[in-house]
Design a protein around this motif. Structure first.
Motif, PDB file in Angstrom:
ATOM      1  N   LEU A  32       0.842  -1.212   0.000  1.00  0.00           N
ATOM      2  CA  LEU A  32       0.000   0.000   0.000  1.00  0.00           C
ATOM      3  C   LEU A  32       0.869   1.251   0.000  1.00  0.00           C
ATOM      4  N   ALA A  33       1.994   1.183   0.742  1.00  0.00           N
ATOM      5  CA  ALA A  33       2.889   2.350   0.803  1.00  0.00           C
ATOM      6  C   ALA A  33       3.454   2.653  -0.572  1.00  0.00           C
ATOM      7  N   SER A  34       3.856   1.630  -1.306  1.00  0.00           N
ATOM      8  CA  SER A  34       4.436   1.946  -2.621  1.00  0.00           C
ATOM      9  C   SER A  34       3.345   2.330  -3.616  1.00  0.00           C
ATOM     10  N   LEU A  35       2.155   1.835  -3.420  1.00  0.00           N
ATOM     11  CA  LEU A  35       1.048   2.229  -4.306  1.00  0.00           C
ATOM     12  C   LEU A  35       0.624   3.677  -4.060  1.00  0.00           C
ATOM     13  N   LEU A  36       0.469   4.044  -2.789  1.00  0.00           N
ATOM     14  CA  LEU A  36      -0.181   5.327  -2.455  1.00  0.00           C
ATOM     15  C   LEU A  36       0.801   6.462  -2.182  1.00  0.00           C
ATOM     16  N   GLY A  37       2.050   6.126  -1.903  1.00  0.00           N
ATOM     17  CA  GLY A  37       3.031   7.176  -1.604  1.00  0.00           C
ATOM     18  C   GLY A  37       2.797   7.771  -0.238  1.00  0.00           C
ATOM     19  N   PRO A  38       3.708   8.666   0.188  1.00  0.00           N
ATOM     20  CA  PRO A  38       3.629   9.200   1.559  1.00  0.00           C
ATOM     21  C   PRO A  38       2.361  10.017   1.815  1.00  0.00           C
ATOM     22  N   ALA A  39       1.807  10.651   0.781  1.00  0.00           N
ATOM     23  CA  ALA A  39       0.584  11.447   1.009  1.00  0.00           C
ATOM     24  C   ALA A  39      -0.648  10.554   1.109  1.00  0.00           C
ATOM     25  N   GLY A  40      -0.504   9.309   0.671  1.00  0.00           N
ATOM     26  CA  GLY A  40      -1.675   8.441   0.584  1.00  0.00           C
ATOM     27  C   GLY A  40      -1.748   7.363   1.639  1.00  0.00           C
ATOM     28  N   LEU A  41      -0.714   7.271   2.465  1.00  0.00           N
ATOM     29  CA  LEU A  41      -0.753   6.254   3.521  1.00  0.00           C
ATOM     30  C   LEU A  41      -0.170   6.850   4.797  1.00  0.00           C
ATOM     31  N   LEU A  42      -1.009   7.025   5.796  1.00  0.00           N
ATOM     32  CA  LEU A  42      -0.563   7.613   7.053  1.00  0.00           C
ATOM     33  C   LEU A  42      -0.678   6.570   8.158  1.00  0.00           C
ATOM     34  N   ALA A  51      -4.027   1.880   9.637  1.00  0.00           N
ATOM     35  CA  ALA A  51      -3.513   2.986   8.826  1.00  0.00           C
ATOM     36  C   ALA A  51      -4.678   3.797   8.285  1.00  0.00           C
ATOM     37  N   LEU A  52      -4.341   4.998   7.843  1.00  0.00           N
ATOM     38  CA  LEU A  52      -5.321   5.848   7.160  1.00  0.00           C
ATOM     39  C   LEU A  52      -4.875   5.958   5.703  1.00  0.00           C
ATOM     40  N   LEU A  53      -5.724   5.468   4.813  1.00  0.00           N
ATOM     41  CA  LEU A  53      -5.403   5.518   3.375  1.00  0.00           C
ATOM     42  C   LEU A  53      -6.071   6.742   2.767  1.00  0.00           C
ATOM     43  N   ARG A  54      -5.323   7.480   1.958  1.00  0.00           N
ATOM     44  CA  ARG A  54      -5.883   8.670   1.323  1.00  0.00           C
ATOM     45  C   ARG A  54      -5.576   8.609  -0.179  1.00  0.00           C
TER      46      ARG A  54
END
Ligand code: 2HG
Ligand code: ZN
Length: 472
Positions: free
Chosen positions: A11-21, A44-47
């Motif tokens: 998920l981190a590599s898919l969403l990047g730092p702005a998309g996974l908190l 986690a919070l996915l954005r």
């Protein structure tokens, strides 16, 4: 069976730092509801930034057996967007998916992503000379995906319908990560089951609404707002009928307020004042609007109010003389929620009955609660024209809020008993969330709940979409 590997690295590599908190401080606001009824935990919070990203994220979560709690503006009244305490779910915020993809004043449609704030949608429609009519207290925070997922109502339902009636098409990410592209903007489309309606009001338990085609309307050019003191709730309903008989199309909102509710609002909200010389036990707020600039709404108001005052049903009334006064009259109604919050603990009952039975509901439910708990303060108010009253109960003055809230379900049962006798519903516009799941069996059990469960099992066989919400 061994645990599936964590989907977080993917998920981190898919969403990047702005998309996974994952930082506690970033997650905190998303873990509680604004009423502070629930406190959850999450992995986690996915954005996600767009539908494709979200779909892939859902696919990864589904493969790992991770539950998903969709969240828009987080204004649920029933804990519908708050995760449970297990800490095993991810929250998916739609906030970054906030583009208005299209607005067509000829088709009278707007295609908006789930994260568009309701007020932004209203403003975009107005800028194009149109109206997006959904309107309620939380409109500055609530988002399109959330209001559709909960089939929100609000102040203009009496004229334009609930969120469901304002929707022509949807785009939805399904629980397996596939995308249903249903953004059709057709006024007529009889092609099998009306799939879009399955997702509206499902509170994110069947999939995630990512975008919607919304209906627009002609912009009103004339408006009158009236604040009237009435003899009793029956007289308020009589006034609704008088307006309806004279010009049904002019009624944009017809709201009821109790005298105690208005007193509390005047007392606790700075800047709110009673616009009439004397207090009354009951009030109505009427908003008239017409698309015709020459519509004589003032004439209509006077024509309706004069005989009602003569008969003693209306005791006094004021018509706003300016935009500022219109806003001030509406504020008395809209600040009810905040005033009740400030007064201590309160129990909300968002219930509906057939319109004809609203006065009986107000009277009997208030009385029953007073009997149940001496000193309790009934503050019924709301959408009289839709038969939807917020029969809210504020704690007795000086009582312990925690002890009062411990009796929430007794109080809700007490109101619901009256609602049942009047052929009503225990949830009119706020939905079920996690607050009212235990009422589903009793109210919707049998064939109705069985079909709901079959739909859930067909679309979300793993039970990963917003678990613990809606279905008991
Ligand atoms: C309203 O009509 C909302 O203002 C909130 O539905 C009602 O505070 C409430 O119970
Ligand atoms: Zn309401």
């Amino acid at each position: 069976m061994a645990d599936s590997p964590s989907p977080l690295p993917a998920l981190a590599s898919l969403l990047g730092p702005a998309g996974l908190l994952t930082d506690a401080s970033d997650l905190a606001p998303a873990l509680a509801d604004w009423r502070s009824l629930y406190q959850g935990r999450a992995l986690a919070l996915l954005r996600p930034a767009n539908t494709a990203e979200l779909a892939e994220a859902v696919r990864l979560c589904a493969a790992a057996g991770i539950a998903i709690v969709p969240q828009g503006g987080n204004t649920s009244m029933v804990g519908g967007a708050t995760p449970d305490g297990s800490g095993r779910a991810v929250i998916v915020s739609l906030a970054r998916m906030n583009r208005i993809r299209d607005l067509d004043p000829m088709d009278m449609t707007m295609t908006a992503e789930a994260g568009v704030v309701v007020k932004t949608a209203q403003e975009a429609a107005a800028a194009a000379g149109c109206l997006f009519p959904l309107s309620f207290g939380g409109e500055g925070t609530a988002m399109i995906g959330g209001v559709l997922s909960t089939n929100a109502g609000g102040n203009n339902t009496v004229r334009y319908g609930n969120a469901r009636e304002l929707m022509l098409g949807l785009e939805v990410v399904l629980p397996d990560g596939s995308i249903w592209h249903g953004l059709r903007r057709l006024r007529k489309d009889n092609t099998g089951y009306a799939l879009r309606h399955v997702f509206v009001g499902a509170e994110g338990t069947l999939g995630i609404i990512t975008a919607a085609v919304l209906k627009l309307f002609a912009r009103p050019r004339a408006n009158e707002v009236i604040f009237a003191a009435v003899r009793d709730a029956e007289a308020a309903l009589g006034l609704f009928r008088r307006f309806r008989d004279n010009d049904e199309s002019a009624i944009r909102a017809f709201e009821y307020m109790s005298g105690d509710g208005v007193d509390l609002t005047v007392q606790l909200i700075p800047g709110v004042t009673l616009p009439l010389a004397e207090r009354a036990g009951h009030y109505a707020l009427i908003d008239l609007a017409s698309t015709r600039p020459d519509a004589d709404l003032r004439g209509l108001a006077e024509q309706v109010l004069a005989p009602a005052m003569e008969s003693g049903e209306v005791l006094d009334a004021v018509l706003a003389e300016s935009e500022a006064q219109r806003a001030a009259l509406w504020r008395i109604r809209e600040e009810h929620t905040e005033a009740q919050r400030k007064a201590g603990a309160s129990v909300k009952n968002d219930v509906s009955v057939p319109v004809s039975r609203v006065p009986e509901l107000i009277e009997r439910a208030s009385e029953a609660c007073r009997k149940l708990m001496p000193g309790i303060r009934p503050m019924p108010f709301g959408h009289m024209g839709d038969g939807n009253i917020h029969v809210n109960l504020v704690q007795p003055e000086g009582a312990d809020p925690t002890a009062f809230l411990a009796r929430s379900h007794d109080i809700m049962d007490c109101v619901n008993e009256v609602v049942r006798e009047l052929d009503g519903s225990f949830s009119a516009e706020h939905g079920i969330g996690q607050l009212k799941t235990d009422m589903m069996e009793e109210w919707r059990g049998g064939a109705e709940l069985a079909v709901m469960r079959q739909i859930k099992a067909a679309l979300d066989p793993k039970g990963l979409m917003n678990p613990g919400k809606v279905l008991p």
